[in-house]
Scaffold this active site. Structure first.
Site: not given
Ligand code: PCA
Length: 222
Positions: A91, A101, A154, A179
């Site tokens: 990211e 969401r 996140c 991610h």
């Molecule tokens: N993914 C979510 C929150 C916790 C996770 O593992 C996100 O992308 O915000």
């Protein structure tokens, strides 16, 4: 939980790696499974400290800050699940907005609220994401630079992390968010846990070894 403060395994050179607990009805979160697998390993002379973060607005940031205070890491890598993405996403940017969401794990669903009132609109990662991308692609893993970490928990943790790292007391500490896709049992597209763990390990090693990021357009690295 992990991240037990055990003086016997503490090292002055530590990397804090966090994963989130399962959310949205899924029984697992690959980000936490990967962090759990790496906890205690040593990469480039740095001990990996793995910590679990709740998928909860606010509480996630408090936990992250507590882990940083406890372990005084040189590098902080937050990991999260991004279901539906086919690749490990490095990211680039965290934005100052919570816009959920779905409800978080305590039922909160903030809409259009700033993470830090009067904070800057965005922070960029301080991880060398292009060098990390190159490393992951060279290892045959699916990876990409992502231009949005979303607007859920996140992104909030990522923004909060970068906000903290801007304070003088954390000077020189770098951090960011990665991610990861679903595991095969969660749906498609997916990635096997072993590949996610390998990717995380390589990404950390690259971040520790790279002071200045390479300057290449992401598509040119494929
Ligand atoms: N993914 C979510 C929150 C916790 C996770 O593992 C996100 O992308 O915000």
């Amino acid at each position: 939980m992990l991240a037990v403060p055990n003086p016997a395994v503490r090292s002055p050179l530590s990397v804090l790696v966090t994963g989130f607990d399962p959310f949205g009805g899924s029984p697992v979160n690959p980000s936490w499974d990967a962090v759990h697998a790496l906890h205690g390993r040593v990469i480039a002379g740095h001990r990996i400290v793995g910590g679990e973060i709740p998928t909860v607005f606010g509480a996630s940031l408090h936990r992250l800050q507590a882990l940083m205070e406890e372990h005084q890491p040189r590098l902080v890598v937050c990991m999260g699940q991004a279901g539906g993405r086919p690749a490990i996403s490095l990211e680039r940017v965290a934005i100052n907005i919570n816009d959920a969401r779905i409800p978080d794990n305590v039922g909160a669903q903030p809409i259009d609220l700033p993470i830090v009132p009067d904070g800057p609109a965005a922070y960029f990662t301080s991880l060398p994401i292009k060098a990390m991308l190159q490393t992951l692609l060279d290892a045959g893993l699916r990876a990409e630079v992502s231009q949005t970490a979303g607007t859920f928990v996140c992104n909030q943790a990522f923004y909060g992390l970068m906000h903290l790292l801007g304070q003088p007391r954390w000077q020189g500490v770098r951090g960011g968010l990665i991610h990861v896709p679903w595991l095969p049992e969660q749906g498609q597209p997916s990635m096997r846990l072993a590949e996610i763990v390998r990717g995380l390990e390589l990404a950390i090693g690259c971040a520790l070894a790279t002071r200045e990021d390479i300057r290449k357009e992401a598509g040119a690295l494929n």
